[in-house]
Design a protein around this motif. Structure first.
Motif, mmCIF file in Angstrom:
data_model
loop_
_atom_site.group_PDB
_atom_site.id
_atom_site.type_symbol
_atom_site.label_atom_id
_atom_site.label_comp_id
_atom_site.label_asym_id
_atom_site.label_seq_id
_atom_site.Cartn_x
_atom_site.Cartn_y
_atom_site.Cartn_z
ATOM 1 N N GLU A 135 0.835 -1.196 0.000
ATOM 2 C CA GLU A 135 0.000 0.000 0.000
ATOM 3 C C GLU A 135 0.873 1.249 0.000
ATOM 4 N N LEU A 136 0.374 2.282 -0.642
ATOM 5 C CA LEU A 136 1.106 3.538 -0.719
ATOM 6 C C LEU A 136 0.078 4.665 -0.693
ATOM 7 N N ASN A 137 -0.114 5.261 0.440
ATOM 8 C CA ASN A 137 -1.059 6.392 0.580
ATOM 9 C C ASN A 137 -2.441 6.115 -0.030
ATOM 10 N N GLY A 138 -3.007 4.995 0.294
ATOM 11 C CA GLY A 138 -4.363 4.711 -0.204
ATOM 12 C C GLY A 138 -4.400 4.043 -1.569
ATOM 13 N N ASP A 139 -3.244 3.981 -2.250
ATOM 14 C CA ASP A 139 -3.137 3.174 -3.480
ATOM 15 C C ASP A 139 -2.549 1.819 -3.073
ATOM 16 N N VAL A 140 -2.842 0.799 -3.867
ATOM 17 C CA VAL A 140 -2.138 -0.473 -3.641
ATOM 18 C C VAL A 140 -1.448 -0.851 -4.952
ATOM 19 N N TYR A 141 -0.179 -1.226 -4.862
ATOM 20 C CA TYR A 141 0.595 -1.584 -6.053
ATOM 21 C C TYR A 141 1.031 -3.037 -6.013
ATOM 22 N N PHE A 142 1.146 -3.601 -7.190
ATOM 23 C CA PHE A 142 1.721 -4.940 -7.318
ATOM 24 C C PHE A 142 3.232 -4.778 -7.364
ATOM 25 N N ASP A 143 3.911 -5.635 -6.617
ATOM 26 C CA ASP A 143 5.367 -5.549 -6.517
ATOM 27 C C ASP A 143 5.984 -6.476 -7.576
ATOM 28 N N THR A 144 6.251 -5.924 -8.754
ATOM 29 C CA THR A 144 6.709 -6.780 -9.861
ATOM 30 C C THR A 144 8.048 -7.454 -9.547
ATOM 31 N N SER A 145 8.863 -6.789 -8.711
ATOM 32 C CA SER A 145 10.180 -7.378 -8.406
ATOM 33 C C SER A 145 10.040 -8.641 -7.545
ATOM 34 N N ALA A 146 8.866 -8.805 -6.903
ATOM 35 C CA ALA A 146 8.675 -9.974 -6.040
ATOM 36 C C ALA A 146 8.325 -11.232 -6.833
ATOM 37 N N LEU A 147 8.040 -11.055 -8.123
ATOM 38 C CA LEU A 147 7.585 -12.208 -8.918
ATOM 39 C C LEU A 147 8.587 -12.489 -10.040
ATOM 40 N N PRO A 148 9.432 -13.504 -9.879
ATOM 41 C CA PRO A 148 10.454 -13.763 -10.906
ATOM 42 C C PRO A 148 9.855 -14.031 -12.284
ATOM 43 N N GLU A 149 8.630 -14.571 -12.320
ATOM 44 C CA GLU A 149 8.017 -14.895 -13.626
ATOM 45 C C GLU A 149 7.480 -13.661 -14.335
ATOM 46 N N TYR A 150 7.522 -12.485 -13.708
ATOM 47 C CA TYR A 150 6.917 -11.302 -14.332
ATOM 48 C C TYR A 150 7.533 -11.068 -15.717
ATOM 49 N N GLY A 151 6.693 -10.965 -16.726
ATOM 50 C CA GLY A 151 7.177 -10.754 -18.104
ATOM 51 C C GLY A 151 7.115 -12.030 -18.943
ATOM 52 N N MET A 152 6.723 -13.152 -18.339
ATOM 53 C CA MET A 152 6.770 -14.427 -19.078
ATOM 54 C C MET A 152 5.819 -14.464 -20.277
ATOM 55 N N LEU A 153 4.753 -13.681 -20.229
ATOM 56 C CA LEU A 153 3.777 -13.724 -21.320
ATOM 57 C C LEU A 153 4.218 -12.828 -22.485
ATOM 58 N N SER A 154 4.608 -11.620 -22.175
ATOM 59 C CA SER A 154 4.945 -10.662 -23.241
ATOM 60 C C SER A 154 6.417 -10.722 -23.606
ATOM 61 N N GLY A 155 7.229 -11.315 -22.727
ATOM 62 C CA GLY A 155 8.667 -11.351 -22.993
ATOM 63 C C GLY A 155 9.353 -10.066 -22.556
ATOM 64 N N LYS A 156 8.620 -9.182 -21.915
ATOM 65 C CA LYS A 156 9.259 -7.938 -21.455
ATOM 66 C C LYS A 156 9.939 -8.186 -20.114
ATOM 67 N N LYS A 157 11.034 -7.472 -19.910
ATOM 68 C CA LYS A 157 11.759 -7.612 -18.646
ATOM 69 C C LYS A 157 11.516 -6.352 -17.818
ATOM 70 N N THR A 158 11.425 -6.524 -16.509
ATOM 71 C CA THR A 158 11.119 -5.356 -15.668
ATOM 72 C C THR A 158 12.186 -4.267 -15.826
ATOM 73 N N GLU A 159 13.437 -4.683 -16.082
ATOM 74 C CA GLU A 159 14.510 -3.675 -16.242
ATOM 75 C C GLU A 159 14.208 -2.728 -17.406
ATOM 76 N N ASP A 160 13.509 -3.272 -18.436
ATOM 77 C CA ASP A 160 13.241 -2.446 -19.622
ATOM 78 C C ASP A 160 12.078 -1.482 -19.393
ATOM 79 N N LEU A 161 11.350 -1.690 -18.320
ATOM 80 C CA LEU A 161 10.117 -0.932 -18.162
ATOM 81 C C LEU A 161 10.364 0.373 -17.439
#
Ligand code: AMP
Ligand code: ZN
Length: 460
Positions: A135-161
Motif C-alpha cells: 500500500e502507498l497512501n491509499g493506493d495499492v501496487y503490485f510488486d513486480t520485483s517480487a515475482l520472478p516470472e513477471y514478463g513471461m507472457l509478453s517477454g518484457k523484462k522489468t529492467e526495460d520498463l
C-alpha cells in the motif's frame, strides 16, 4: 487442433483441462463510447473460436466482461455531468445491441467490474498477505520485483520498463513497472470503501478477478486484441501467479489490429468508425466476411473496396442457395461433400485459418451453381455450404434473406419494361414486345398476360 499460444510463442496442440469442455475469457469493452469496428474484429474473432469449438463437440463456457470502472469512463461521465453508472448503462446497452446486430452470440456470463468489488478487495488483500503487493497512501501496487516470472507472457523484462506510456507513475513506487491494483479516489470521483480507504480497482485486477470467479483458478483460453498482451494480460497473469502459484490460463490468443492508414484504429487516436455507423452501410455478414477472409493474427487495413467485395461474396452465397431453392430442399444431407468438410476442419484446426475455410465455402458455392452437376448434388453442396457457413457465424437470418424480394427500385424498373411492352403491343410492334419478354426471361423473370393485365413472377 492447434492454436498459436503466445505464452509458448508457438503453435500448440489444444488440450482442454476437462475433456469436452472449454473455458474462455475474452476481454470485453471499456464502456465509454460506442465500440468501433477495430473492437468488432476482436469480438467476431473469438465468437468464431467459440462457434468452432462448439461445432467440434465441446461445451464452451464463454465469459466476456464489461469494464465499467475506468479512468476514461470517469472523465467522460464527469464531462457529460452524469453519474458514472448512468453513463455506462447507456453504452452497455449500445454494446449489447451492436453485438447482436453483428451476429455475435451473447456470452455465457457477462460480469461487470462494478459488481465484483468485494471479490476484488479479497484478491488484493490476498496479494498483500502473500507479499506481492504494497500500500502507498491509499493506493495499492503490485510488486513486480517480487515475482520472478513477471514478463513471461509478453517477454518484457522489468529492467526495460521505464515510467511513462501506460505504466502509472508514482515516484514512491518500488519499481517503475509496479502497477496499481487499487487507486485512491480523488474528490468527486466514484468510490468504494476498502481497507485502504475510499477508492476504485485497477483494470488489470478487475479482469483477473472476474475470470477466476467464473472460470476457476486456471482456465483454457484467455483472449483479446494484441494491445492487451502488455501490460493488461501480463499484469493479470502476474496477480494469478501471486495468488495461487498457478497459470491463469493455458492458452493466450490474440487478434491483430484493424488498421486505418497504417495506424491502429482506436478511440484515443480518433481515427475510428463505430460498428453502428458501419452497419448502416454494410451488412453484418459482409463485415464478418471482411475479417474472416484474413488470418486473425494478421493486421488488416480498413478498406471500403474490400468490404464492398465482401458484400458481393456474401450475396453470392445467397444467390447460390437461391439457385437450388434452398428453403424447399427435402433431401437429407449425405456425405457427398465430406471431403470439403474435412478440408474446412483442417483449415480451422490450423490456428483458425478462416481464410482457407472460406475458400472451402467458395468451392461449395460453385458446386451449388454448377448446372452440369445433377440437381441432387447441387442440393447437397447447398446443405454443406450452410452447415459450414453457420460455424463461421454466417446465415443467421437465412430464411429472411432467401425470401427477400427485389428492392423497390428493381421492381419499378421491371414494371417500366412491362409498360413499354404494352405500348409496343398497342402499336402492333410485336417484334419489340416479344424481345422485351424474351430479355426478361433471360433474367429469370416471367410475364403472364391475364385479364387483370400483365403480371410478372420469378421463373420457377
Ligand atoms: P477496449 O474497449 O479498448 O478495451 O477494447 C476491446 C477489445 O477490442 C480488446 O480485445 C482490444 O484488444 C480490441 N481492439 C481494440 N482496438 C482494436 C483494433 N484496432 N483492432 C483489433 N482489435 C482491437
Ligand atoms: Zn481484460
Amino acid at each position: 487442433m492447434q492454436f498459436y499460444n503466445q505464452l509458448k510463442r508457438q503453435k500448440q496442440e489444444f488440450i482442454p483441462i476437462t475433456a469436452g469442455e472449454v473455458k474462455i475469457y475474452a476481454c470485453g469493452p471499456t464502456v465509454y463510447n460506442y465500440f468501433h469496428i477495430g473492437n468488432a474484429r476482436a469480438f467476431i474473432t473469438f465468437d468464431v473460436l467459440r462457434r468452432y469449438l462448439e461445432y467440434r463437440g465441446h461445451k464452451v463456457v464463454y465469459v466476456q466482461n464489461i469494464t465499467d470502472i475506468d479512468d476514461k469512463i470517469i472523465i467522460r461521465a464527469q464531462e457529460e455531468g452524469m453519474p458514472f453508472n448512468e453513463f455506462t448503462a447507456k453504452y452497455i446497452h449500445a454494446f449489447q445491441e451492436d453485438c447482436a446486430a453483428l451476429g455475435i452470440k451473447p456470452p455465457s456470463y457477462q460480469p461487470r467490474a462494478s459488481e465484483v468489488i468485494s471479490d476484488i478487495i479479497d484478491a488484493i488483500q490476498l496479494q498483500i498477505k502473500k507479499g506481492y503487493a504494497y500500500e502507498l497512501n491509499g493506493d495499492v501496487y503490485f510488486d513486480t520485483s517480487a515475482l520472478p516470472e513477471y514478463g513471461m507472457l509478453s517477454g518484457k523484462k522489468t529492467e526495460d520498463l521505464l515510467p511513462g506510456a501506460r505504466v502509472e507513475e508514482n515516484t514512491l513506487k518500488k519499481h517503475p513497472a509496479d502497477f496499481a491494483l487499487w487507486k485512491r479516489s480523488k474528490p468527486g470521483e466514484p468510490f468504494w470503501d476498502s481497507p485502504w480507504g475510499q477508492g476504485r480497482p485497477g483494470w488489470h485486477t478487475e479482469c483477473v478477478v472476474m475470470s477466476r470467479k467464473y472460470l476457476g483458478e486456471t482456465f483454457d483460453i484467455h483472449a483479446g486484441g494484441i494491445d492487451l498482451l502488455f501490460p493488461h494480460h501480463e499484469n493479470e497473469l502476474a496477480q494469478a501467479l501471486a495468488m495461487s502459484g498457478k497459470l491463469l490460463a493455458n492458452y493466450w490468443l490474440y487478434n491483430g489490429f484493424l488498421n486505418i492508414e497504417g495506424e491502429k484504429m482506436s478511440k484515443s487516436l480518433d481515427n475510428f468508425f463505430t460498428a453502428r455507423d458501419i452497419l448502416h452501410q454494410y451488412s453484418a455478414e459482409a463485415i464478418r466476411f471482411f475479417f474472416l477472409s484474413k488470418h486473425y493474427r494478421s493486421p488488416i487495413d480498413f478498406s471500403r473496396e474490400i468490404i464492398d467485395e465482401s458484400e458481393r461474396a456474401v450475396n453470392n452465397f445467397y444467390s447460390a442457395l437461391k439457385s437450388v431453392n434452398y428453403l424447399k430442399i427435402v433431401a437429407q444431407p449425405n456425405d457427398s461433400y465430406a471431403t470439403q468438410e474435412e478440408a474446412f476442419i483442417q483449415a480451422m484446426d490450423d490456428d483458425m485459418n478462416t481464410a482457407k475455410a472460406i475458400a472451402v465455402l467458395f468451392e461449395l458455392t460453385h458446386q451449388c451453381k454448377n448446372v452440369n452437376l445433377p440437381y441432387s448434388e447441387r442440393e447437397q453442396a447447398a446443405l454443406m455450404l450452410v452447415k459450414l457457413g453457420e460455424v463461421l457465424g454466417f446465415f443467421q437470418n437465412l430464411s429472411d434473406r432467401l425470401k427477400e424480394t427485389l428492392p423497390e427500385l428493381s421492381q419499378e424498373l421491371i414494371q417500366l419494361l412491362i409498360n413499354y411492352r404494352e405500348q409496343a403491343r398497342r402499336e402492333k410492334n410485336w417484334a419489340l414486345a416479344d424481345q422485351i419478354r424474351e430479355d426478361l426471361i433471360s433474367l429469370g423473370i416471367e410475364l403472364r398476360d391475364t385479364t387483370e393485365g400483365c403480371i410478372w413472377t420469378f421463373k420457377s
